[in-house]
Design a protein around this motif. Structure first.
Motif, PDB file in Angstrom:
ATOM      1  N   ARG A   1       0.837  -1.194   0.000  1.00  0.00           N
ATOM      2  CA  ARG A   1       0.000   0.000   0.000  1.00  0.00           C
ATOM      3  C   ARG A   1       0.871   1.242   0.000  1.00  0.00           C
ATOM      4  O   ARG A   1       1.723   1.416   0.856  1.00  0.00           O
ATOM      5  CB  ARG A   1      -0.925   0.028   1.203  1.00  0.00           C
ATOM      6  N   SER A   2       0.641   2.084  -0.967  1.00  0.00           N
ATOM      7  CA  SER A   2       1.430   3.302  -1.075  1.00  0.00           C
ATOM      8  C   SER A   2       0.930   4.353  -0.086  1.00  0.00           C
ATOM      9  O   SER A   2      -0.115   4.199   0.535  1.00  0.00           O
ATOM     10  CB  SER A   2       1.363   3.844  -2.501  1.00  0.00           C
ATOM     11  N   ARG A   3       1.694   5.416   0.019  1.00  0.00           N
ATOM     12  CA  ARG A   3       1.335   6.481   0.950  1.00  0.00           C
ATOM     13  C   ARG A   3      -0.014   7.098   0.622  1.00  0.00           C
ATOM     14  O   ARG A   3      -0.692   7.605   1.491  1.00  0.00           O
ATOM     15  CB  ARG A   3       2.411   7.559   0.941  1.00  0.00           C
ATOM     16  N   ASP A   4      -0.401   7.080  -0.638  1.00  0.00           N
ATOM     17  CA  ASP A   4      -1.696   7.653  -1.014  1.00  0.00           C
ATOM     18  C   ASP A   4      -2.808   6.613  -0.966  1.00  0.00           C
ATOM     19  O   ASP A   4      -3.873   6.808  -1.529  1.00  0.00           O
ATOM     20  CB  ASP A   4      -1.635   8.330  -2.379  1.00  0.00           C
ATOM     21  N   SER A   5      -2.553   5.509  -0.250  1.00  0.00           N
ATOM     22  CA  SER A   5      -3.542   4.458   0.013  1.00  0.00           C
ATOM     23  C   SER A   5      -3.947   3.649  -1.209  1.00  0.00           C
ATOM     24  O   SER A   5      -4.970   2.985  -1.199  1.00  0.00           O
ATOM     25  CB  SER A   5      -4.787   5.030   0.696  1.00  0.00           C
TER      26      SER A   5
END
Length: 87
Positions: free
Chosen positions: A58-62
């Protein structure tokens, strides 16, 4: 995600054995709850020993990145670096 084996104690041992960072999240619980999570990620199987390889990141931007099957370490590392840098 094996609630029959993955007790909280075993997951702590796994974290220690592989020196997993604190931001890693481990999941276990009642079998019905675990099955619900596996279904939500389209990673469910009637045979817990016959599952496909799956990496979810999961990336920082969800946004979730999904890799199915064998993934080359350099490809996974590049994706992790991209996520850490914020793309």
């Amino acid at each position: 995600l094996d609630p029959d084996y993955d007790t909280p104690e075993r997951l702590l041992q796994y974290r220690a054995q592989y020196d997993a960072p604190q931001q890693w999240r481990f999941f276990t619980g009642q079998p019905a709850a675990v099955k619900s999570i596996r279904k939500a990620f389209n990673a469910d199987s009637d045979n817990k020993m016959a599952h496909r390889a799956l990496v979810l990141l999961r990336s920082r931007d969800s946004i979730w990145v999904r890799f199915e099957g064998a993934i080359k370490p350099d490809i996974l590392a590049a994706e992790v670096r991209a996520n850490l840098s914020g793309r």
